[in-house]
Design a protein around this motif. Structure first.
Motif, PDB file in Angstrom:
ATOM      1  N   GLY A   9      44.973  10.281  66.235  1.00  0.00           N
ATOM      2  CA  GLY A   9      44.458   8.954  66.571  1.00  0.00           C
ATOM      3  C   GLY A   9      43.121   8.682  65.902  1.00  0.00           C
ATOM      4  N   LEU A  10      42.245   9.690  65.897  1.00  0.00           N
ATOM      5  CA  LEU A  10      40.941   9.526  65.256  1.00  0.00           C
ATOM      6  C   LEU A  10      41.072   9.371  63.746  1.00  0.00           C
ATOM      7  CD1 LEU A  10      38.770  12.107  67.245  1.00  0.00           C
ATOM      8  CD2 LEU A  10      38.977   9.645  67.606  1.00  0.00           C
ATOM      9  N   LEU A  11      41.970  10.134  63.139  1.00  0.00           N
ATOM     10  CA  LEU A  11      42.202  10.006  61.697  1.00  0.00           C
ATOM     11  C   LEU A  11      42.743   8.631  61.342  1.00  0.00           C
ATOM     12  CD1 LEU A  11      43.735  13.494  60.783  1.00  0.00           C
ATOM     13  CD2 LEU A  11      41.500  12.587  60.107  1.00  0.00           C
ATOM     14  N   GLN A  12      43.629   8.122  62.185  1.00  0.00           N
ATOM     15  CA  GLN A  12      44.207   6.801  61.953  1.00  0.00           C
ATOM     16  C   GLN A  12      43.127   5.716  62.004  1.00  0.00           C
ATOM     17  OE1 GLN A  12      46.789   5.075  65.081  1.00  0.00           O
ATOM     18  NE2 GLN A  12      48.412   5.212  63.531  1.00  0.00           N
ATOM     19  N   VAL A  13      42.256   5.784  62.994  1.00  0.00           N
ATOM     20  CA  VAL A  13      41.173   4.805  63.110  1.00  0.00           C
ATOM     21  C   VAL A  13      40.254   4.892  61.902  1.00  0.00           C
ATOM     22  CG1 VAL A  13      39.086   4.207  64.414  1.00  0.00           C
ATOM     23  CG2 VAL A  13      41.230   4.649  65.620  1.00  0.00           C
ATOM     24  N   ASP A  14      39.859   6.107  61.527  1.00  0.00           N
ATOM     25  CA  ASP A  14      38.942   6.267  60.396  1.00  0.00           C
ATOM     26  C   ASP A  14      39.557   5.804  59.080  1.00  0.00           C
ATOM     27  OD1 ASP A  14      36.942   7.212  62.021  1.00  0.00           O
ATOM     28  OD2 ASP A  14      37.420   9.325  61.669  1.00  0.00           O
ATOM     29  N   ALA A  15      40.865   5.993  58.919  1.00  0.00           N
ATOM     30  CA  ALA A  15      41.530   5.558  57.683  1.00  0.00           C
ATOM     31  C   ALA A  15      41.602   4.036  57.607  1.00  0.00           C
ATOM     32  CB  ALA A  15      42.935   6.144  57.607  1.00  0.00           C
ATOM     33  N   LEU A  16      41.815   3.382  58.736  1.00  0.00           N
ATOM     34  CA  LEU A  16      41.965   1.929  58.744  1.00  0.00           C
ATOM     35  C   LEU A  16      40.645   1.185  58.906  1.00  0.00           C
ATOM     36  CD1 LEU A  16      45.165   1.748  60.954  1.00  0.00           C
ATOM     37  CD2 LEU A  16      45.006   1.366  58.485  1.00  0.00           C
ATOM     38  N   LEU A  17      39.666   1.850  59.523  1.00  0.00           N
ATOM     39  CA  LEU A  17      38.379   1.210  59.786  1.00  0.00           C
ATOM     40  C   LEU A  17      37.254   2.224  59.581  1.00  0.00           C
ATOM     41  CD1 LEU A  17      36.850  -1.321  60.824  1.00  0.00           C
ATOM     42  CD2 LEU A  17      37.153  -0.394  63.127  1.00  0.00           C
ATOM     43  N   PRO A  18      36.811   2.407  58.337  1.00  0.00           N
ATOM     44  CA  PRO A  18      35.709   3.351  58.105  1.00  0.00           C
ATOM     45  C   PRO A  18      34.494   2.971  58.965  1.00  0.00           C
ATOM     46  CG  PRO A  18      36.671   2.640  56.033  1.00  0.00           C
ATOM     47  CD  PRO A  18      37.273   1.780  57.107  1.00  0.00           C
ATOM     48  N   ASN A  19      33.863   3.985  59.569  1.00  0.00           N
ATOM     49  CA  ASN A  19      32.767   3.716  60.500  1.00  0.00           C
ATOM     50  C   ASN A  19      31.806   4.897  60.516  1.00  0.00           C
ATOM     51  OD1 ASN A  19      33.524   5.566  62.957  1.00  0.00           O
ATOM     52  ND2 ASN A  19      35.427   4.595  62.279  1.00  0.00           N
ATOM     53  N   GLN A  20      30.661   4.678  61.153  1.00  0.00           N
ATOM     54  CA  GLN A  20      29.616   5.695  61.199  1.00  0.00           C
ATOM     55  C   GLN A  20      29.578   6.448  62.521  1.00  0.00           C
ATOM     56  OE1 GLN A  20      29.221   2.427  61.491  1.00  0.00           O
ATOM     57  NE2 GLN A  20      27.591   1.923  62.929  1.00  0.00           N
ATOM     58  N   TYR A  21      30.525   6.210  63.404  1.00  0.00           N
ATOM     59  CA  TYR A  21      30.482   6.813  64.732  1.00  0.00           C
ATOM     60  C   TYR A  21      31.056   8.231  64.717  1.00  0.00           C
ATOM     61  CZ  TYR A  21      29.197   2.151  65.911  1.00  0.00           C
ATOM     62  OH  TYR A  21      28.521   0.963  65.944  1.00  0.00           O
ATOM     63  N   THR A  22      30.517   9.067  65.584  1.00  0.00           N
ATOM     64  CA  THR A  22      30.934  10.467  65.618  1.00  0.00           C
ATOM     65  C   THR A  22      32.315  10.587  66.255  1.00  0.00           C
ATOM     66  OG1 THR A  22      29.996  10.889  67.797  1.00  0.00           O
ATOM     67  CG2 THR A  22      28.528  11.193  65.887  1.00  0.00           C
ATOM     68  N   ALA A  23      32.951  11.695  65.989  1.00  0.00           N
ATOM     69  CA  ALA A  23      34.258  11.963  66.579  1.00  0.00           C
ATOM     70  C   ALA A  23      34.149  12.011  68.100  1.00  0.00           C
ATOM     71  CB  ALA A  23      34.832  13.262  66.027  1.00  0.00           C
ATOM     72  N   GLU A  24      33.036  12.504  68.607  1.00  0.00           N
ATOM     73  CA  GLU A  24      32.848  12.594  70.054  1.00  0.00           C
ATOM     74  C   GLU A  24      32.795  11.203  70.698  1.00  0.00           C
ATOM     75  OE1 GLU A  24      33.070  14.391  73.453  1.00  0.00           O
ATOM     76  OE2 GLU A  24      33.130  15.482  71.565  1.00  0.00           O
ATOM     77  N   GLU A  25      32.109  10.266  70.048  1.00  0.00           N
ATOM     78  CA  GLU A  25      32.064   8.901  70.579  1.00  0.00           C
ATOM     79  C   GLU A  25      33.448   8.277  70.576  1.00  0.00           C
ATOM     80  OE1 GLU A  25      27.740   7.127  69.394  1.00  0.00           O
ATOM     81  OE2 GLU A  25      29.048   7.712  67.725  1.00  0.00           O
TER      82      GLU A  25
END
Length: 125
Positions: A9-25
């Motif tokens: 889920g985290l990889l999917q979000v990062d691939a579709l919406l690059p962001n500066q937030y940590t994995a923990e957030e």
């Protein structure tokens, strides 16, 4: 097909919406979305009261909602990212997508599971 995991889920979000937030957030936002699913949908049906969220979340932890309804997690995390960035138009669009995905899953779940029967009998007098 196996359910989406936290890491996927985290990889999917990062691939579709690059962001500066940590994995923990982002993991915390996924937990919030999972909490809504558990409290608002699962626990309102028979057998759901035994459902509990895992204490420890890792990248291999499976999420409760399976495909094709698992997009609700992505929409929730994207909405939180847009909110944190102050992008209200994008936030509103992501919230609309989250609400649609959440209600679609709720409708599916309600069609396949019996609601809790809190009233044992109707007393007329």
């Amino acid at each position: 097909m196996a359910n989406l995991t936290v890491g996927q889920g985290l990889l999917q979000v990062d691939a579709l919406l690059p962001n500066q937030y940590t994995a923990e957030e982002k993991r915390r936002w996924l937990q919030q979305a999972e909490g809504f699913v558990v409290e608002e949908i699962i626990k309102t049906h028979q057998g759901g009261e035994e459902c509990h969220m895992p204490e420890e979340w890792s990248d291999s932890t499976p999420l409760m909602v399976g495909a094709p309804y698992d997009e609700l997690y992505r929409h929730y995390v994207e909405a939180q990212i847009h909110y944190a960035n102050g992008e209200m138009n994008r936030y509103n669009n992501a919230c609309a997508a989250w609400n649609n995905a959440f209600l679609t899953y709720r409708d599916y779940y309600c069609r396949h599971h019996m609601p809790q029967q809190n009233i044992k009998a109707l007393r007329l007098c």
